[in-house]
Design an enzyme around this catalytic site. Structure first.
Site, short mmCIF file in Angstrom:
data_model
loop_
_atom_site.label_atom_id
_atom_site.label_comp_id
_atom_site.label_asym_id
_atom_site.label_seq_id
_atom_site.Cartn_x
_atom_site.Cartn_y
_atom_site.Cartn_z
N PHE A 198 62.11 23.92 -42.93
CA PHE A 198 61.40 22.86 -42.29
C PHE A 198 60.28 22.65 -41.90
CE2 PHE A 198 61.62 27.15 -40.22
CZ PHE A 198 60.59 26.78 -38.99
N ALA A 199 59.37 21.48 -41.93
CA ALA A 199 57.86 21.43 -41.59
C ALA A 199 57.79 21.20 -40.12
CB ALA A 199 57.06 20.92 -42.27
N CYS A 215 59.34 10.77 -46.09
CA CYS A 215 60.80 10.95 -46.23
C CYS A 215 61.79 9.49 -45.93
CB CYS A 215 61.05 11.03 -44.44
SG CYS A 215 60.51 13.07 -44.18
#
Length: 265
Positions: A198-199, A215
């Site tokens: 994750f970020a 994305c």
């Protein structure tokens, strides 16, 4: 399950180059598969870098030829850089791994983290990650004098937001009161062990996202804790909160293999 161990690889001036961190992920992944280490979450910041998952289309990459690192995770293209807390949980899960359940657990931890700072976030159906919901379409300001019912990002196949300035920039989604992503998630599972992760945007310069289609999503944007809360939030503030909620979520989880539907007869 055993408690998740956190390893701080580097932040700020000690930010870790993406390819260096990727190699460390592979090393820890091999050690976890061999039972030489327990479940481990690498936490760090990266210098600015674009990374593209396996499903990234050419039309989503930077137009100016900025280099992109193609990686073996799921998902599409994103940006990592200063002000963004990145986590790579490397965990052995029951096989066949329930990837969706793993992603949901990561989302839960980040939703709880945002809530601790006073920010309400959620999931968006069909879109992974953690989101701040925008206003209903009919209540949003018009863009360029056009009603959002005729948003060219959705209705004009030749329209490219990357060529149309700040009006359609992902970093300005908050001003347009659209849905905006606070945290992205993209993972890979090999031999029953997870990689990538994750970020969460804490206080980055989100205009880095304007060079790509983040994305692969054209009708929403990106945001950060600092933007949404109207004050400067630091990685140092967020780090222990993320660790606490990851620990809680995985401690609470009933880890089960993915159910496989068997054909009748």
């Amino acid at each position: 399950m055993a408690e998740l161990e956190f390893v701080h690889l580097g932040f700020g001036t000690q930010a870790v180059e993406y390819t260096v961190a990727w190699e460390e992920q592979r090393r820890v992944h091999a050690a976890r598969f061999a039972e030489e280490v327990g479940d481990t979450c690498l936490l760090l910041e990266h210098p600015p870098v674009y990374t593209a998952g396996r499903r990234t289309a050419d039309s989503e990459r930077p137009l100016d030829g900025t280099p992109v690192v193609d990686v073996d995770r799921g998902g599409k293209i994103t940006w990592h850089g200063p002000g963004q807390l990145v986590g790579y949980p490397i965990m052995k899960l029951p096989r066949p791994v329930d990837v969706v359940a793993h992603v949901r657990r990561l989302e839960d931890a980040l939703i709880r983290t945002a809530a601790d700072f006073g920010l309400e976030t959620t999931r968006v159906e069909g879109r992974s990650g953690v989101w701040v919901l925008g206003d209903p379409v009919e209540e949003r300001p018009e863009i360029g004098g056009l009603s959002l019912d005729f948003d060219p990002r959705l209705h004009d196949e030749e329209f490219d937001a990357r060529l149309n300035g700040p009006e359609y920039a992902p970093s300005n989604a908050g001003q347009r009161r659209e849905d905006r992503k606070l945290a992205a998630i993209g993972i890979r599972v090999a031999k029953g062990v997870t990689m990538h992760g994750f970020a969460i945007n804490v206080n980055p310069d989100n205009t880095w996202f304007d060079r790509i289609v983040p994305c692969g999503i054209r009708d929403a944007g990106v945001t950060s804790l600092s933007y949404e809360l109207g004050r400067e939030v630091t990685i140092a503030e967020v780090l222990p909160v993320v660790e606490r909620h990851l620990t809680e979520v995985f401690a609470e989880a009933e880890l089960r293999p993915r159910e496989i539907e068997r054909a009748a007869g």
